[in-house]
Design a protein around this motif. Structure first.
Motif, short mmCIF file in Angstrom:
data_model
loop_
_atom_site.label_atom_id
_atom_site.label_comp_id
_atom_site.label_asym_id
_atom_site.label_seq_id
_atom_site.Cartn_x
_atom_site.Cartn_y
_atom_site.Cartn_z
N ALA A 12 -5.03 0.97 5.05
CA ALA A 12 -3.62 1.36 5.08
C ALA A 12 -2.76 0.27 5.73
O ALA A 12 -1.69 -0.09 5.23
CB ALA A 12 -3.46 2.68 5.83
N ALA B 256 -2.76 -2.89 3.42
CA ALA B 256 -1.92 -2.69 2.24
C ALA B 256 -0.44 -2.66 2.60
O ALA B 256 0.41 -3.18 1.86
CB ALA B 256 -2.32 -1.38 1.54
N TYR B 257 -0.11 -2.08 3.76
CA TYR B 257 1.30 -2.04 4.19
C TYR B 257 1.84 -3.45 4.42
O TYR B 257 2.97 -3.77 4.03
CB TYR B 257 1.44 -1.21 5.45
CG TYR B 257 2.86 -1.06 5.92
CD1 TYR B 257 3.71 -0.12 5.34
CD2 TYR B 257 3.37 -1.86 6.94
CE1 TYR B 257 5.02 0.02 5.76
CE2 TYR B 257 4.68 -1.73 7.37
CZ TYR B 257 5.51 -0.79 6.77
OH TYR B 257 6.81 -0.66 7.18
N VAL C 59 2.42 -5.04 0.86
CA VAL C 59 3.54 -4.54 0.05
C VAL C 59 4.89 -4.73 0.72
O VAL C 59 5.93 -4.67 0.05
CB VAL C 59 3.33 -3.05 -0.29
CG1 VAL C 59 2.06 -2.86 -1.09
CG2 VAL C 59 3.33 -2.18 0.96
N THR C 60 4.93 -4.95 2.05
CA THR C 60 6.21 -5.14 2.74
C THR C 60 6.46 -6.59 3.13
O THR C 60 7.48 -6.89 3.74
CB THR C 60 6.26 -4.28 4.01
OG1 THR C 60 5.17 -4.65 4.89
CG2 THR C 60 6.15 -2.80 3.66
N ALA D 184 8.32 -0.31 1.81
CA ALA D 184 7.11 0.05 1.07
C ALA D 184 7.47 0.88 -0.16
O ALA D 184 8.30 1.78 -0.08
CB ALA D 184 6.16 0.84 1.96
N ARG E 74 7.10 3.56 -3.40
CA ARG E 74 6.67 4.96 -3.45
C ARG E 74 5.17 5.07 -3.71
O ARG E 74 4.49 5.94 -3.16
CB ARG E 74 7.45 5.70 -4.52
CG ARG E 74 7.07 7.18 -4.64
CD ARG E 74 7.81 7.85 -5.79
NE ARG E 74 9.26 7.80 -5.58
CZ ARG E 74 10.13 8.28 -6.45
NH1 ARG E 74 9.71 8.83 -7.59
NH2 ARG E 74 11.43 8.21 -6.19
N TYR F 33 2.81 3.27 -2.64
CA TYR F 33 2.04 3.10 -1.41
C TYR F 33 1.95 4.42 -0.65
O TYR F 33 0.87 4.80 -0.17
CB TYR F 33 2.68 2.02 -0.54
CG TYR F 33 2.10 1.95 0.85
CD1 TYR F 33 0.89 1.31 1.09
CD2 TYR F 33 2.75 2.55 1.94
CE1 TYR F 33 0.34 1.26 2.36
CE2 TYR F 33 2.21 2.51 3.21
CZ TYR F 33 1.01 1.85 3.41
OH TYR F 33 0.47 1.81 4.68
N TRP F 34 3.09 5.12 -0.53
CA TRP F 34 3.08 6.38 0.23
C TRP F 34 2.29 7.46 -0.50
O TRP F 34 1.62 8.29 0.14
CB TRP F 34 4.52 6.85 0.47
CG TRP F 34 5.32 5.87 1.29
CD1 TRP F 34 6.37 5.10 0.90
CD2 TRP F 34 5.10 5.54 2.67
NE1 TRP F 34 6.82 4.32 1.92
CE2 TRP F 34 6.06 4.57 3.03
CE3 TRP F 34 4.19 5.98 3.64
CZ2 TRP F 34 6.13 4.03 4.30
CZ3 TRP F 34 4.26 5.44 4.91
CH2 TRP F 34 5.22 4.48 5.23
N GLY G 187 -0.34 6.85 -2.41
CA GLY G 187 -1.73 6.50 -2.14
C GLY G 187 -2.15 6.83 -0.72
O GLY G 187 -3.27 7.30 -0.48
N LEU G 188 -1.25 6.57 0.22
CA LEU G 188 -1.54 6.87 1.62
C LEU G 188 -1.75 8.38 1.82
O LEU G 188 -2.70 8.81 2.50
CB LEU G 188 -0.40 6.38 2.51
CG LEU G 188 -0.65 6.38 4.02
CD1 LEU G 188 -1.66 5.31 4.39
CD2 LEU G 188 0.66 6.16 4.78
#
Length: 644
Positions: free
Chosen positions: A303, A306-307, A310-311, A396, A398, A400-401, A403-404
């Motif tokens: 997590a 990946a954050y 993507v950011t 981030a 959508r 990503y959230w 998937g999280l």
């Protein structure tokens, strides 16, 4: 003497091939070199079906017909043979074959398959047809790690077939699951077939590996769905596991505090701070807790990583759009000759894209040398603003959230269902499933994401196979010696096949056979769909008497030149062929997977029962081919995403 059915079938097929060629040659107005090429093709198939070695048959027949094509010029014939052999031996892609084969033999001898099968069938104990499903999962994973069909089918025949028969499974379903699962190594990377096709058709092996990933998973998934459906519809064919086969004995230290606990995580935390750990070493509790928390730590690491990805601010994409083009234009203007350049005043009076450069409008453009002050001004002012905007982190997306959140729900479900019985099964998976998956992902990931070439990744895989064998205390001089010997044997066979194929293809082209086939196919006025259907039917039929190596090296040089005429992507065609060639190991009378299984099965299991068990899985293969053709994105999405 009474001949067996498969011999009658083989002799009948050979007679039909020779009769067809005889009819074609008799109806021809004149026997041309093209007709000799078709005769050579027919004789090659018949000779292989009679049992002659494929590689040397290709070389011998190719040399004879090359000599005829060159009008009995022995010198040119020998030159062609030497050039063909040199071309094959200088192909860098083929170096990966012995390395992948060596990795497969080492993994096979690490004795991981027994632990993997046991842990998987315990983990899937509540799934209908759990033993057959676990067999397919084990075959898929092990085939990915080894790619050696005979080894996977033989080992699973020794390991899974007795357990399935003892549990009351139908012989046909058991045999079909083992043979079909073992053949997945033909398709799922790192597949030797894909390397051979890529070298033959001139297609990137990296893109073939990326393209074959999802079709391979789709085929394995269809197998599993079929087995579960059979187990639901006909429970007598795949009865549930007996209770004693579902339970795992807990270690003595764990059993002291696990009694009555439904979930492992709360019980471990309570044992650490309570009186229940009086007779249990704290080190044992901490070790069990660390294993339980591994999924949580992995989830947190993924997590966070990946954050950050993507950011992360994108600097390279924004900078050229703002100031980079001005700098390049100025530099180019400075390098160009005066006669070819635009007048400096006009170039500065009409800036290409931004209003700031139009201020000041006049004298600076005349007095300053072209490309000096304006370029410096653009380099200082505009890129600084672009860099400031690019430095801001992105939000981030959508996805990503989503998937999280999905991962968090899965993690909560894992801990809610994690009992101490399941914890022991999880530990078994950690010692069998995850090492193999780590090796597979390291090899395939480095290829697919462009971190390494197939040859470099194969070298990493060979090293990983050595480390796995050493970790499981199976690495010895005898194991390495046997693996090297088998690798040399397999690699020599493949390389000689390539040499024979190169000589055969050259002779076929010299005689005009390729041109004759192309003219005949184009004269049929086929559409793209009709051509694809015809080619796949021919390959399907060829899979009955021939193995995949012979089909690739003999017939792909004939099919591939036709693809441009119908607008077919060679990559997509290769994926269809790889799916289709599963039949080479599952279709009678050659069906080598059936003979591998028969060699290790109990005496009461007949060859006809094995053949009958393979037929439904052949039907599933046809369904998979149809799905891939109807939805090409199954195979082409990942290569297009990564490389195009």
């Amino acid at each position: 003497m009474k001949l067996r059915k498969e011999l009658w079938f083989g002799f009948t097929l050979m007679a039909l091939i020779l009769a067809s060629i005889a009819v074609v040659m008799l109806r021809a107005e004149a026997i041309t070199n093209g007709h000799l090429g078709l005769l050579m093709l027919a004789l090659i198939v018949v000779a292989i079906m009679l049992g002659f070695p494929t590689a040397f048959t290709l070389m011998g027949m190719g040399m004879i017909f090359t000599w005829l094509a060159y009008e009995r010029d022995t010198g040119k014939t020998l030159d062609l043979m030497v050039q063909s052999a040199f071309k094959v031996m200088s192909n860098d892609v083929l170096i990966s074959i012995p390395l992948f084969v060596f990795m497969g033999y080492l993994v096979e001898r690490a004795n991981l398959i027994e632990k993997l099968f046991k842990s998987l069938h315990l983990a899937m104990a509540r799934v209908p047809g759990s033993l057959a499903v676990a067999t397919l999962f084990t075959c898929a994973i092990f085939a990915t790690a080894t790619g050696i069909v005979g080894a996977v089918v033989t080992l699973m025949g020794l390991l899974a077939l007795p357990q399935m028969l003892k549990s009351g499974y139908d012989v046909r379903l058991s045999a079909g699951a083992i043979t079909a699962g073992g053949c997945l190594g033909i398709l799922i990377p790192p597949s030797v077939l894909l390397i051979v096709y890529g070298a033959t058709a001139g297609v990137s092996v990296v893109q073939l590996y990326a393209g074959a990933f999802f079709p391979g998973l789709m085929l394995a998934g269809l197998y599993i769905v079929f087995v579960i459906a059979v187990a639901v519809v006909k429970p007598g064919w795949a009865p549930p596991l007996a209770p004693e086969l579902r339970t795992v004995r807990l270690p003595l230290a764990t059993a002291r505090f696990a009694e009555g606990a439904e979930r492992a995580l709360p019980a471990l935390l309570q044992a650490l701070k309570g009186r229940r750990n009086a007779e249990v070493p704290t080190g044992h509790l901490l070790k069990q807790l660390a294993i339980v928390l591994l999924p949580l730590m992995l989830y947190a690491a993924v997590a966070i990583g990946a954050y950050r990805v993507v950011t992360a601010p994108v600097v390279a994409a924004d900078t050229p759009a703002a100031g980079g083009l001005a700098e390049i234009g100025a530099a180019d203007g400075a390098r160009e000759e005066p006669g070819l350049a635009e007048p400096p005043s006009e170039g500065l009076a009409e800036p290409p894209g931004s209003g700031e450069l139009a201020e000041p409008p006049s004298a600076a453009g005349v007095t300053e040398p072209p490309g000096a002050a304006p370029a410096a001004t653009g380099a200082v002012t505009e890129p600084s603003a672009a860099s400031a905007s690019a430095a801001a982190p992105r939000s981030a997306p959508r996805g990503y959230w989503i998937g999280l959140g999905t991962g968090a729900v899965a993690l909560l479900a894992f801990y809610a269902l994690l009992s101490f019985q399941r914890l022991e099964i999880f530990k078994m998976l950690l010692s069998s499933f995850f090492p193999l998956m780590t090796l597979i992902m390291a090899v395939l990931g480095s290829i697919v994401f462009g971190l390494a070439t197939p040859t470099e990744a194969a070298a990493v895989g060979a090293l990983g196979g050595l480390l796995l064998a050493a970790a499981y205390r199976q690495l010895s001089f005898g194991v390495v010696k046997e693996s090297v010997f088998l690798t040399a044997k397999t690699s020599a066979m493949v390389c000689w096949l390539f040499v024979g194929s190169a000589i055969f293809s050259s002779a076929f082209a010299l005689l005009g056979g390729q041109e004759l086939v192309e003219q005949w196919v184009l004269s049929l006025n086929l559409s793209k769909t009709e051509f694809m259907l015809l080619s796949q039917v021919i390959i399907f039929i060829l899979g009955w008497p021939l193995e995949w190596t012979e089909i690739i090296v003999i017939f792909m040089p004939i099919f591939v030149p036709l693809l441009d005429n119908f607008g077919v992507d060679p990559l997509f065609f290769g994926l269809l062929v790889a799916l289709n060639l599963q039949t080479a190991f599952l279709s009678p009378p050659v069906a080598m997977a059936a003979f591998y299984l028969k060699g290790v099965s109990p005496p009461h299991v007949t060859l006809n029962q094995i053949f009958a068990g393979m037929l439904p899985f052949m039907g599933i293969q046809i369904i998979a081919i149809a799905l891939l053709y109807a939805f090409p994105g199954i195979g082409l999405w990942l290569p297009e995403l990564l490389y195009r």
